[in-house]
Design an enzyme around this catalytic site. Structure first.
Site, mmCIF file in Angstrom:
data_model
loop_
_atom_site.group_PDB
_atom_site.id
_atom_site.type_symbol
_atom_site.label_atom_id
_atom_site.label_comp_id
_atom_site.label_asym_id
_atom_site.label_seq_id
_atom_site.Cartn_x
_atom_site.Cartn_y
_atom_site.Cartn_z
ATOM 1 N N THR A 113 -3.754 2.229 -1.697
ATOM 2 C CA THR A 113 -3.899 1.362 -2.483
ATOM 3 C C THR A 113 -4.860 0.271 -3.557
ATOM 4 O O THR A 113 -5.497 1.201 -4.108
ATOM 5 C CB THR A 113 -4.127 -0.041 -1.178
ATOM 6 N N THR A 151 0.725 -1.259 -0.099
ATOM 7 C CA THR A 151 0.001 0.137 0.049
ATOM 8 C C THR A 151 0.366 1.073 -0.093
ATOM 9 O O THR A 151 1.969 0.824 0.324
ATOM 10 C CB THR A 151 -0.649 -0.034 1.760
HETATM 11 O O1 DON Z 1 -6.368 -1.373 3.353
HETATM 12 C C1 DON Z 1 -6.534 -1.933 4.113
HETATM 13 O O2 DON Z 1 -6.008 -1.769 5.122
HETATM 14 C C2 DON Z 1 -5.712 -3.018 3.441
HETATM 15 N N1 DON Z 1 -6.359 -2.982 1.918
HETATM 16 C C3 DON Z 1 -4.135 -2.197 3.335
HETATM 17 C C4 DON Z 1 -3.326 -3.588 2.152
HETATM 18 C C5 DON Z 1 -1.799 -3.309 3.281
HETATM 19 O O3 DON Z 1 -1.997 -1.960 3.741
HETATM 20 C C6 DON Z 1 -0.936 -3.983 1.692
HETATM 21 N N2 DON Z 1 0.589 -3.428 1.872
HETATM 22 N N3 DON Z 1 0.680 -2.475 2.835
#
Ligand code: DON
Length: 569
Positions: free
Chosen positions: A400, A382
């Site tokens: 993200t 993200t």
């Molecule tokens: O919204 C969320 O919590 C997740 N889709 C975030 C994904 C994420 O942080 C992946 N990488 N670090």
């Protein structure tokens, strides 16, 4: 005796032996995972743009230079605090398509596994449809979100904010080591989809560090968005390309879903901590509630008395995390579909009662706290960026595709990847998602609903003046990463770079396990074990992108690889 003062100084400095200097500037600062994008933002600030303008330009630039998470085909949150004290939160989280329903992923779940290796780590993605392929995507929100931000709070012409991204996509940019490795290691995912394979893997002739990546299809989309606004993406040529791809490949998103998508403005959450006002993300993020619950339990506890990196400090923090993540598993979801008991969760009496169950010398057992969350793999992909302009306006954006390179699908003819955000719903009741989060009925799939998120863009104010702008990627670990950034500055007096470099810990209630980064020493780990914690080593708890206001100076601190995602002027 003459040696004494310097010995004392060394002793005082020892706890920060990992520290480096932040990037410092007086007028404006942008901190993102990619210095090319950060510089795009600084140019906008120099040319009279405000922090919102810069954030919009950075958002589009990252969609070009950071394809793993920067995006047009995903969604996210933007927290804005104007210098005059007004604040707002833009929710451009993806939305379940209208055909979505609670059990849509049950039929064909778990049809196999693919391996991916990023920076030496093996990760396994189950080939279920909420993660990989055309059915994994929610209706993307980024383009509408950035347009709402620009039209309502920006001052530069929309076209000017897209111009740098168009240039980077058309003319290309230099692939660095990190991107080259990341693309290579995503072969198992990207190689499944011809358009992704052609663009990002060059049909097997992998991009090497130093080569130029040009993305003409993406450039054309960005040009249309520059000309026609978000309309192109949701109703125009780009919408048609996306919907046609969906139809051909068994996806769910229709032209009508795209047309109906709206970014929503919500009121941020806020609470006081030791004289600081913390402004943060409301549901459908679980992050703001988490941060405020944990700060509420910490305030007045004296948890910090043992000093930074002391076993007693980590122990208390872990206990607070355990209690907050237990609540997360049950009480949070899209507020348009589920009544989140915000008042109850953030009530001072409730938090005091929660705190009173913490034993200072002994780990609690998660079983005795409450049910719900399981082990977690952390994808790094993200991305967060923080911006401050010369007037003191501040913007924190986390957006993200969910997993690294999202669903793996690139929209044919449009050159951008789609998210796999549907996996943030409770898609298979009782089974953990990619981050090990098991979630309840509140977060079940429903048409038009936004999946629960951990993304936590946060702004801190002291005496009415901006103090910090923070955020991070890291799946379920994001909340704890942002909490520790705040504590490192407020309670342990660190500068922006020290605050992001300092080791962090993570506890998410279930499994009953305390994860620590390598900077927590073996003897501290031994003490924590003696208190009853099951301690494991992990490489990182999120990657912070932090701005700290220190008198006249803005300090930028970044966990990005390679180091140096901060740029100021
Ligand atoms: O919204 C969320 O919590 C997740 N889709 C975030 C994904 C994420 O942080 C992946 N990488 N670090």
């Amino acid at each position: 005796m003459r040696i004494f003062p310097s010995a004392l100084l060394i002793l005082l400095l020892l706890p920060f032996a990992w520290s480096t200097e932040p990037v410092r500037a007086r007028r404006g600062m942008v901190v993102s995972t990619d210095v090319i994008a950060s510089k795009v933002g600084v140019e906008v600030l120099k040319n009279g743009g405000n922090a919102v303008d810069a954030a919009v330009a950075v958002g589009f630039a990252l969609a070009v230079t950071h394809p793993a998470a920067g995006n047009l085909g995903g969604g996210g949150f933007m927290l804005i605090r104007h210098a005059d004290g007004r604040d707002t939160f833009l929710d451009f989280r993806e939305m379940a398509p209208s055909s979505a329903h609670r059990d849509m992923y049950l039929a064909k779940a778990n049809s196999g596994a693919i391996q991916s290796d990023y920076q030496g780590r093996q990760m396994q993605i189950e080939l279920n449809e909420s993660l990989v392929g055309w059915r994994a995507s929610g209706v993307p929100g980024t383009v509408r979100g950035l347009e709402l931000a620009s039209s309502k709070y920006g001052r530069k012409p929309w076209k000017d904010l897209l111009a740098p991204a168009v240039k980077l996509a058309k003319g290309g940019f230099r692939v660095d080591y990190t991107l080259a490795e990341s693309l290579k290691s995503s072969t198992a995912l990207l190689g499944r989809f011809p358009e992704s394979k052609r663009i990002f893997l060059r049909d097997g002739q992998y991009y090497d560090a130093g080569e130029t990546l040009r993305q003409p299809e993406l450039a054309a989309v960005l040009e249309r968005i520059a000309e026609q606004g978000a309309r192109d993406f949701y109703e125009g040529e780009t919408a048609r390309l996306l919907a046609a791809g969906m139809k051909r490949n068994g996806g769910e998103i229709t032209l009508n879903d795209l047309k109906r998508y709206r970014a929503v403005e919500r009121q941020p959450l806020r609470a006081e901590y030791k004289g600081y006002t913390v402004i943060t993300a409301p549901p459908p993020s679980s992050g703001g509630v988490g941060i405020l619950e944990m700060l509420g339990m910490l305030e007045g506890s004296g948890y910090e008395k043992g000093g930074f990196n002391a076993a007693s400090t980590w122990h208390y923090l872990a206990e607070v995390m355990r209690r907050s993540y237990a609540d997360r598993s049950e009480f949070l979801a899209d507020p348009d579909f589920y009544r989140v008991p915000l008042g109850r969760l953030l009530d001072k009496g409730y938090l005091a009662a929660r705190r009173s169950t913490i034993d200072r010398d002994k780990a609690s057992r998660s079983e005795e706290i409450r049910p719900g969350i399981a082990p977690g793999y952390e994808s790094m992909e993200t991305t967060h960026f923080s911006v401050v302009d010369r007037d003191g306006n501040a913007v924190a954006v986390t957006y993200t595709l969910n997993g690294s390179y999202g669903s793996g699908v690139t929209v044919p003819g449009a050159g951008f990847l789609l998210n796999n955000e549907m996996d943030d719903f409770a898609t298979r009741p009782g089974q953990a998602n990619m981050f090990g989060l098991v979630q309840g009925e509140a977060n079940k799939v429903e048409p038009g609903k936004r999946p629960l998120s951990s993304m936590t863009p946060t702004i801190v104010v002291k005496d009415g003046k901006l103090s910090m702008v923070a955020g991070a990627p890291g799946g379920g670990r994001i909340i704890n990463a942002v909490l520790q950034a705040l504590l490192n500055v407020i309670d342990f007096g660190m500068n922006a770079q020290q605050a992001v470099d300092a080791p962090r810990i993570h506890h998410q209630w279930m499994p009953d396990r305390l994860s620590v980064e390598s900077g927590v020493s073996p003897d501290t780990v031994a003490l924590l074990k003696r208190m009853g914690h099951d301690v494991v080593r992990i490489d990182t708890v999120g990657r912070l992108q932090l701005i700290v206001v220190n008198g006249e100076w803005l300090e930028g601190g970044s966990n990005s690889i390679p180091h140096g995602g901060a740029a100021g002027y």
